[in-house]
Enzyme design. Structure first.
Site, PDB file in Angstrom:
ATOM      1  N   CYS B  10      61.125  27.371 -23.515  1.00 43.93           N
ATOM      2  CA  CYS B  10      60.187  27.643 -22.429  1.00 43.93           C
ATOM      3  C   CYS B  10      60.891  28.441 -21.325  1.00 43.93           C
ATOM      4  O   CYS B  10      62.095  28.641 -21.370  1.00 43.93           O
ATOM      5  CB  CYS B  10      59.622  26.349 -21.861  1.00 43.93           C
ATOM      6  SG  CYS B  10      60.881  25.187 -21.332  1.00 43.93           S
ATOM      7  N   CYS B  13      63.683  26.751 -19.472  1.00 47.55           N
ATOM      8  CA  CYS B  13      64.894  26.558 -20.262  1.00 47.55           C
ATOM      9  C   CYS B  13      65.754  27.818 -20.206  1.00 47.55           C
ATOM     10  O   CYS B  13      66.972  27.749 -20.071  1.00 47.55           O
ATOM     11  CB  CYS B  13      64.526  26.220 -21.696  1.00 47.55           C
ATOM     12  SG  CYS B  13      63.294  24.924 -21.821  1.00 47.55           S
TER      13      CYS B  13
END
Lengths: 380, 77
Positions: B10, B13
């Site tokens: 994501c 991240c």
């Protein structure tokens, strides 16, 4: 001489002992300064917010009227001008209003969320009986900060902490469905009653759907590796004491994150809504989305399942549809299905769930939405 | 030093990986950075909110993007 040395030594010991405390005191006084700064800036800002909010509607009317005067130079028919005026007024009023509400509420919810972490939620839910667990999970789903990209790890974290599958689903359903963005938009465009109805029925669907999935004994339909996983303990303590300043920062981060992401959808949604408001004739939708059409609820839900949008984009459009004769229950069912069953999330969950469980999950939530739709078409 | 950034890919991240790498560059600390997307491995660390950061086998953070100061404190700087 010796006495002095002793005193010195005592001081050293004393200093060493007090040093961390002094540092803490320094942090607290710095925190107090920052809190004071936030209050000094925050209170006038809140007052300014209120003044602007109160004057939005007259301003929108004034602007739309001036727009019409400006247009009178061109040769437009009276009907055209009225359509345009009504669309412009809707946009200039609803757009800023909803964005302002979002800023305030997302900040408030962010501060509330700083009291919760997924770790804490897991601890609360572990070892709860099913029914109680479903209710708690649905409620915690609303306040626990968690992004849908974490859905898989969170799912595993819950299941490996022996939280029942149904309880985990109650959390996963309520978390996206009952969210502050949807509630703000409903409050801003439909009023507080509809927002409250949405929140209660959303929670009810999360509780009942989760409970049903628990009853269906779907555990064998988790991907095999999920059950074999040896989830470790991170040993991480995320519950460290947060000061008021930390919580305010958490709220501000939430505003940056969420409002920064959805504002464009809100404005686009309201633009489409404004178009419908100005141009679609009153009652035009009564014959396809009206109360008397029994099949409209399931059809609306079926259309909603593959339809992917977030609350921010869909609610302004839906509010304009209701104005033009769509039944409220049908609309509510459509909205809930769009928000609760999102295609990207089912794709993410497919990693941990076998297709059959995905189908059951989608089916149970869809049936929940259909029931809510019929219920409100009957009641209102 | 061995640093692992955990996350299914994501936005947050990737941001976390960027922050960690930036701090390493700024402080000149020698460390390997590995980006792990395997959910079974992530769960193995007991992390269930991503992004997560593991330094030398020890979980340092889960569920948010770290600040540079936080990353520095893990590196002992």
């Amino acid at each position: 001489m010796k006495a002095i040395q002793e005193a010195d030594a005592a001081c050293n010991v004393g200093c060493n002992l007090t040093a961390p405390i002094q540092k803490d005191a320094g942090k607290t006084s710095r925190d107090a300064m920052v809190t004071a700064k936030y209050l000094l800036i925050g209170i006038p800002m809140l007052a300014a917010w209120w003044v602007v909010y109160e004057h939005l509607e007259p301003f929108a009317g004034w602007l739309a009227n001036h727009f019409v005067k400006y247009l009178s130079g061109y040769n437009l028919s009276a009907g055209n001008v009225e359509h345009l005026r009504s669309a412009v007024e809707f946009y200039v009023f609803e757009g800023p209003k909803v964005l302002m509400l979002l800023l305030l509420i997302v900040f408030g919810v962010g501060v509330v969320r700083s009291f919760f972490t997924p770790e804490k939620t897991r601890r609360i839910l572990a070892g709860k009986r099913e029914t109680v667990g479903n209710v708690l999970a649905a409620l915690l789903g609303v306040v626990t900060p968690f992004c849908s990209c974490s859905a898989c790890p969170l799912f595993i974290g819950f299941v490996t902490a022996s939280i029942p599958l149904g309880v985990t689903f109650s959390f996963l359903i309520s978390s996206p469905m009952v969210n502050e963005v949807a509630l703000v938009l409903l409050f801003g465009l439909f009023g507080w009653k509809i927002a409250a109805i949405y929140m209660c029925t959303g929670l009810a669907i999360a509780i009942v759907a989760g409970w049903t999935i628990g009853r269906l004994k779907m555990e064998p339909y988790l991907e095999d590796w999920v059950l074999e996983i040896q989830a470790g303990e991170s040993g991480l303590d995320q519950d460290e004491h947060k000061s008021l300043v930390d919580r305010i920062r958490f709220g501000l981060d939430a505003v940056r994150d969420i409002v920064g992401k959805v504002w464009i959808y809100v404005l686009l949604g309201i633009a489409v809504g404004a178009g419908i408001h100005g141009y679609v004739p009153m009652g035009a939708l009564a014959s396809i989305m009206g109360k008397g059409i029994w099949w409209s609820v399931p059809v609306a839900v079926l259309i909603a399942i593959p339809f992917y949008s977030n609350a921010a984009g869909i609610i302004p459009i839906v509010s304009a549809l209701v104005e033009k004769g769509a039944a409220l229950g049908t609309t509510l069912a459509f909205m809930m299905a769009v928000i609760a069953i999102s295609f990207p999330e089912t794709v993410i969950l497919r990693k941990v769930l076998k297709p059959r469980l995905i189908l059951v999950f989608t089916g149970v939530v869809a049936v929940g939405c259909i029931i809510v739709g019929y219920l409100f078409n009957l009641l209102i | 030093m061995e640093i692992k950034v955990l996350g299914p890919g994501c936005k947050k991240c990737h941001e976390t990986e960027k922050v960690v790498k930036e701090v390493l560059r700024e402080t000149g600390v020698e460390a390997s950075v590995e980006y792990i997307t395997d959910i079974a491995k992530i769960a193995g660390y007991g992390i269930f909110t991503t992004p997560g950061v593991v330094v030398d086998g020890k979980v340092k953070l889960a569920g948010k993007v770290p600040s540079k100061a936080e990353v520095k404190s893990w590196l002992g700087k």
